[in-house]
Design a protein around this motif. Structure first.
Motif, PDB file in Angstrom:
ATOM      1  N   MET A   1      16.253  11.709  11.038  1.00  0.00           N
ATOM      2  CA  MET A   1      14.888  11.439  11.082  1.00  0.00           C
ATOM      3  C   MET A   1      13.955  12.554  11.886  1.00  0.00           C
ATOM      4  SD  MET A   1      13.986   9.151   9.202  1.00  0.00           S
ATOM      5  CE  MET A   1      12.272   9.211   9.335  1.00  0.00           C
ATOM      6  N   GLN A   2      14.864  13.456  12.560  1.00  0.00           N
ATOM      7  CA  GLN A   2      14.003  14.355  13.161  1.00  0.00           C
ATOM      8  C   GLN A   2      13.649  15.315  12.256  1.00  0.00           C
ATOM      9  OE1 GLN A   2      17.230  13.652  13.549  1.00  0.00           O
ATOM     10  NE2 GLN A   2      18.368  15.439  14.047  1.00  0.00           N
ATOM     11  N   ASN A   3      14.097  15.598  11.193  1.00  0.00           N
ATOM     12  CA  ASN A   3      14.004  16.516   9.961  1.00  0.00           C
ATOM     13  C   ASN A   3      13.356  16.118   8.969  1.00  0.00           C
ATOM     14  OD1 ASN A   3      15.571  18.319  11.673  1.00  0.00           O
ATOM     15  ND2 ASN A   3      17.476  17.410  10.729  1.00  0.00           N
ATOM     16  N   HIS A   4      12.595  14.805   9.043  1.00  0.00           N
ATOM     17  CA  HIS A   4      12.002  14.302   7.875  1.00  0.00           C
ATOM     18  C   HIS A   4      10.968  15.137   7.599  1.00  0.00           C
ATOM     19  CE1 HIS A   4       9.630  11.628   5.317  1.00  0.00           C
ATOM     20  NE2 HIS A   4      10.759  10.594   5.272  1.00  0.00           N
ATOM     21  N   PRO A   5      10.599  15.471   6.174  1.00  0.00           N
ATOM     22  CA  PRO A   5       9.754  16.536   5.991  1.00  0.00           C
ATOM     23  C   PRO A   5       8.340  15.929   6.102  1.00  0.00           C
ATOM     24  CG  PRO A   5      10.596  15.496   3.820  1.00  0.00           C
ATOM     25  CD  PRO A   5      11.469  15.183   5.037  1.00  0.00           C
ATOM     26  N   LEU A   6       7.892  14.588   6.013  1.00  0.00           N
ATOM     27  CA  LEU A   6       6.423  14.088   6.292  1.00  0.00           C
ATOM     28  C   LEU A   6       6.341  13.395   7.697  1.00  0.00           C
ATOM     29  CD1 LEU A   6       5.939  12.641   2.866  1.00  0.00           C
ATOM     30  CD2 LEU A   6       5.406  14.809   3.800  1.00  0.00           C
ATOM     31  N   THR A   7       7.327  12.667   8.111  1.00  0.00           N
ATOM     32  CA  THR A   7       7.199  12.200   9.461  1.00  0.00           C
ATOM     33  C   THR A   7       8.336  12.609  10.375  1.00  0.00           C
ATOM     34  OG1 THR A   7       8.281  10.280   8.482  1.00  0.00           O
ATOM     35  CG2 THR A   7       5.925  10.200   8.537  1.00  0.00           C
ATOM     36  N   PRO A   8       8.551  13.643  10.725  1.00  0.00           N
ATOM     37  CA  PRO A   8       9.598  13.875  11.808  1.00  0.00           C
ATOM     38  C   PRO A   8       9.597  13.194  13.132  1.00  0.00           C
ATOM     39  CG  PRO A   8       8.213  15.682  11.740  1.00  0.00           C
ATOM     40  CD  PRO A   8       7.625  14.847  10.737  1.00  0.00           C
ATOM     41  N   MET A   9      10.717  12.340  13.435  1.00  0.00           N
ATOM     42  CA  MET A   9      10.730  11.520  14.522  1.00  0.00           C
ATOM     43  C   MET A   9      11.449  11.946  15.652  1.00  0.00           C
ATOM     44  SD  MET A   9       8.830   9.226  13.382  1.00  0.00           S
ATOM     45  CE  MET A   9       8.720   7.849  14.824  1.00  0.00           C
TER      46      MET A   9
ATOM     47  N   LEU B   1       0.882  -1.191  -0.018  1.00  0.00           N
ATOM     48  CA  LEU B   1       0.117  -0.168   0.089  1.00  0.00           C
ATOM     49  C   LEU B   1       0.972   1.166   0.120  1.00  0.00           C
ATOM     50  CD1 LEU B   1      -2.800  -1.073   2.762  1.00  0.00           C
ATOM     51  CD2 LEU B   1      -2.858  -1.292   0.366  1.00  0.00           C
ATOM     52  N   LYS B   2       0.235   2.392  -0.036  1.00  0.00           N
ATOM     53  CA  LYS B   2       1.004   3.665  -0.122  1.00  0.00           C
ATOM     54  C   LYS B   2       0.267   4.391   1.029  1.00  0.00           C
ATOM     55  CE  LYS B   2       3.278   6.410  -3.365  1.00  0.00           C
ATOM     56  NZ  LYS B   2       3.491   7.713  -2.566  1.00  0.00           N
ATOM     57  N   SER B   3       0.232   3.891   2.416  1.00  0.00           N
ATOM     58  CA  SER B   3      -0.521   4.480   3.223  1.00  0.00           C
ATOM     59  C   SER B   3       0.195   5.059   4.594  1.00  0.00           C
ATOM     60  CB  SER B   3      -1.466   3.104   4.044  1.00  0.00           C
ATOM     61  OG  SER B   3      -0.573   2.299   4.221  1.00  0.00           O
ATOM     62  N   ARG B   4       1.413   5.223   4.437  1.00  0.00           N
ATOM     63  CA  ARG B   4       2.278   5.569   5.471  1.00  0.00           C
ATOM     64  C   ARG B   4       1.932   7.031   6.162  1.00  0.00           C
ATOM     65  NH1 ARG B   4       8.570   4.340   5.072  1.00  0.00           N
ATOM     66  NH2 ARG B   4       7.775   2.411   5.209  1.00  0.00           N
ATOM     67  N   THR B   5       1.565   7.949   5.209  1.00  0.00           N
ATOM     68  CA  THR B   5       1.392   9.328   5.513  1.00  0.00           C
ATOM     69  C   THR B   5       0.054   9.750   4.992  1.00  0.00           C
ATOM     70  OG1 THR B   5       2.641   9.965   3.490  1.00  0.00           O
ATOM     71  CG2 THR B   5       3.702   9.983   5.463  1.00  0.00           C
ATOM     72  N   ILE B   6      -0.645   8.923   4.486  1.00  0.00           N
ATOM     73  CA  ILE B   6      -2.133   9.468   4.276  1.00  0.00           C
ATOM     74  C   ILE B   6      -3.213   9.658   5.328  1.00  0.00           C
ATOM     75  CG2 ILE B   6      -1.958   8.298   1.918  1.00  0.00           C
ATOM     76  CD1 ILE B   6      -3.811   6.010   2.912  1.00  0.00           C
ATOM     77  N   ALA B   7      -4.138   9.903   5.329  1.00  0.00           N
ATOM     78  CA  ALA B   7      -5.043  10.299   6.432  1.00  0.00           C
ATOM     79  C   ALA B   7      -5.418   9.141   7.185  1.00  0.00           C
ATOM     80  CB  ALA B   7      -6.392  10.758   6.082  1.00  0.00           C
ATOM     81  N   PRO B   8      -5.193   8.766   8.427  1.00  0.00           N
ATOM     82  CA  PRO B   8      -5.264   7.517   9.324  1.00  0.00           C
ATOM     83  C   PRO B   8      -6.555   6.897   8.858  1.00  0.00           C
ATOM     84  CG  PRO B   8      -4.626   9.640  10.869  1.00  0.00           C
ATOM     85  CD  PRO B   8      -4.949  10.228   9.536  1.00  0.00           C
ATOM     86  N   SER B   9      -7.761   7.553   8.644  1.00  0.00           N
ATOM     87  CA  SER B   9      -8.995   6.914   8.217  1.00  0.00           C
ATOM     88  C   SER B   9      -8.789   6.014   7.065  1.00  0.00           C
ATOM     89  CB  SER B   9     -10.399   7.814   8.120  1.00  0.00           C
ATOM     90  OG  SER B   9      -9.919   8.865   7.284  1.00  0.00           O
ATOM     91  N   ASP B  10      -7.991   6.798   6.090  1.00  0.00           N
ATOM     92  CA  ASP B  10      -7.805   6.002   4.512  1.00  0.00           C
ATOM     93  C   ASP B  10      -6.891   4.982   4.974  1.00  0.00           C
ATOM     94  OD1 ASP B  10      -9.543   7.801   3.369  1.00  0.00           O
ATOM     95  OD2 ASP B  10      -7.907   9.270   2.851  1.00  0.00           O
ATOM     96  N   ALA B  11      -5.769   5.222   5.587  1.00  0.00           N
ATOM     97  CA  ALA B  11      -4.923   4.076   5.788  1.00  0.00           C
ATOM     98  C   ALA B  11      -5.821   2.967   6.796  1.00  0.00           C
ATOM     99  CB  ALA B  11      -3.707   4.496   6.893  1.00  0.00           C
ATOM    100  N   VAL B  12      -6.388   2.980   7.482  1.00  0.00           N
ATOM    101  CA  VAL B  12      -7.191   2.177   8.070  1.00  0.00           C
ATOM    102  C   VAL B  12      -8.146   1.288   7.185  1.00  0.00           C
ATOM    103  CG1 VAL B  12      -9.378   1.749   9.807  1.00  0.00           C
ATOM    104  CG2 VAL B  12      -7.273   3.068  10.400  1.00  0.00           C
ATOM    105  N   ALA B  13      -9.004   2.161   6.241  1.00  0.00           N
ATOM    106  CA  ALA B  13      -9.816   1.384   5.208  1.00  0.00           C
ATOM    107  C   ALA B  13      -8.932   0.529   4.295  1.00  0.00           C
ATOM    108  CB  ALA B  13     -10.512   2.645   4.768  1.00  0.00           C
TER     109      ALA B  13
END
Ligand code: ADP
Length: 432
Positions: free
Chosen positions: A149-157, A58-70
């Motif tokens: 990874m603290q500077n990741h543009p979409l998922t800063p950790m 899937l390509k669900s890592r950064t989409i809306a949580p409800s879409d990722a769940v569906a």
């Protein structure tokens, strides 16, 4: 005597939250002896091939949580219909997520759908220098939040403590199976899982700092219907199904057709690979994004250039450029538009090459790979032998309009993977 009820069933069903992560997992499973197919999205048809594991990408890592769940639940239903005995939710080995998810919400939804009170989660992948100790994730020698990874543009950790990270995004209580327990082996891990569950914990983060730890974890989680993990845990699971490493797992159909490489990756490793290929004296063509932007038919030009060279060996078409040149083009066209435009062109060239008889294709670039797979109409790939860590050859049927009888052998190399001689080595490893 065989009857319909003896049909081979898929043992392990995997749901991966991104495309190259799916291949990485599939590669580990093949190396541990499983026959694996990776599908692009949730298939519309049942699995007819006799395989041990299916990885739904899937390509669900950064989409809306409800879409990722569906999407994940849709994948789960399809996998259940294939009779899978265990489900593996594959997440990034740096646990890429936002405070909302999507690892937590998808885990909750899968547990609910499977009626489970308990599961384990660990992104540990020591071969790739991802280790978990006392619940803290290390990337190489540093904590996750010091690794870049603290500077990741979409998922800063920004928090390396996975118990806290997971707790922020799941409805369940999160606990820890720490290394002192893991080091004692499967029985101790099982006892700790039971104790945590009795304490009301729903998800346990598991420490692992070596492959031995993952191999100790494997038997302990044999009966868990769901595991949440990076691709590392995969090394310890096939043995639970009585499967041992074997070269047969990586067998692909016979190789045929012409050879080509397309590259839309500008990562340092790819730049070096392109240079190495050019220096080996093989034909290579650079495509110029500014000519694409000016409306020239760069795709047709590239195919006309490639055609006379194809019979004598692999050709390379690349957009690869040094960072300074990429920045200049991005400045003129915008980052997104420049990227999408180059991806479309390279994907069109890949399609044209296959229509001209190429059936051994190397694609460099993660996003570029997604575009090429789509342009070729690939819906599923059988995973073969590894060329370099994390990069296997695959075999796939393509769009029937391309008339590529017998399908194509294709490898999808994300930017920084592979040795300098990857482009020539890839075809050598495929040769019969
Ligand atoms: P990687 O795996 O190395 O990150 P990707 O394919 O994921 O490679 O990403 C590279 C991106 O850069 C793609 O969107 C691609 O179209 C774009 N790109 C490739 N060449 C150029 C170039 N010369 N100028 C601008 N953008 C480019």
């Amino acid at each position: 005597m065989t009857t319909g009820t003896n049909q081979p069933r898929v043992k392990l069903g995997c749901i991966a939250d991104d495309f190259t992560g799916a291949t990485d997992l599939a590669n580990n499973l093949v190396r541990a002896g499983m026959r694996v197919v990776q599908t692009i999205g949730v298939p519309s048809e049942p699995m007819h091939e006799p395989v041990d594991a299916v990885v739904v990408a899937l390509k669900s890592r950064t989409i809306a949580p409800s879409d990722a769940v569906a999407q994940s639940l849709q994948a789960l239903r399809w996998l259940q219909a294939q009779g899978v005995q265990q489900v593996y939710f594959k997440v990034c080995s740096t646990f890429d997520s936002t405070p909302q998810g999507n690892i937590g919400p998808v885990t909750d939804a899968l547990m609910q759908a499977l009626g489970l009170p308990f599961t384990v989660a660990t992104p540990a992948f020591p071969d790739n220098k991802r280790t978990v100790f006392k619940g803290y994730l290390f990337a190489g020698d540093v904590l996750l939040n010091e690794s870049g990874m603290q500077n990741h543009p979409l998922t800063p950790m920004t928090d390396p403590n996975l118990v806290r990270v997971m707790q922020a995004q799941t409805r369940q209580r999160v606990g820890l199976i720490d290394h002192t327990v893991v080091a004692q082996g499967p029985d101790a891990i099982r006892q700790r899982m039971a104790a945590l569950q009795a304490d009301g914990v729903g998800v346990a983060i598991v420490d692992a700092i070596s492959n031995d730890d993952l191999l100790r974890l494997g038997p302990a989680i044999a009966d868990l219907p769901l595991v949440v993990a990076g691709s590392g845990v995969a090394i310890g699971l096939p043995a639970n199904f009585g499967i041992e490493p074997s070269s047969q797992a990586a067998e692909l159909p016979p190789v045929r057709g012409l050879k080509a490489i397309v590259s839309g990756s500008c990562s340092a490793a790819t730049n070096a690979q392109v240079l190495h290929f050019i220096q080996s004296g093989r034909p290579a063509l650079a495509i110029d994004p500014l000519r694409i932007a000016a409306g020239m038919d760069v795709c047709a030009e590239a195919l006309a250039w490639a055609e006379p060279h194809l019979a004598s060996g692999p050709v390379l078409v690349y957009s690869t450029a040094e960072p300074r040149d990429v920045k200049a083009i991005q400045g003129r066209l915008g980052v997104e538009e420049a990227g999408a435009m180059v991806e479309r062109t390279i994907a069109g060239i890949a399609r044209g090459l296959v229509a001209r008889g190429v059936q051994q294709l190397v694609v460099a670039g993660g996003e570029t790979s997604g575009a090429c797979v789509q342009a070729l109409g690939i819906e599923r790939m059988r995973i073969g032998g590894q060329i370099d860590p994390g990069v296997p050859w695959c075999h796939a049927p393509v769009d029937p309009a391309l008339k590529a009888e017998g399908g194509v052998h294709i490898t999808l190399k994300s930017g920084n993977f592979g040795t300098t001689d990857f482009f020539t080595k890839a075809f050598q490893t495929l040769a019969p």
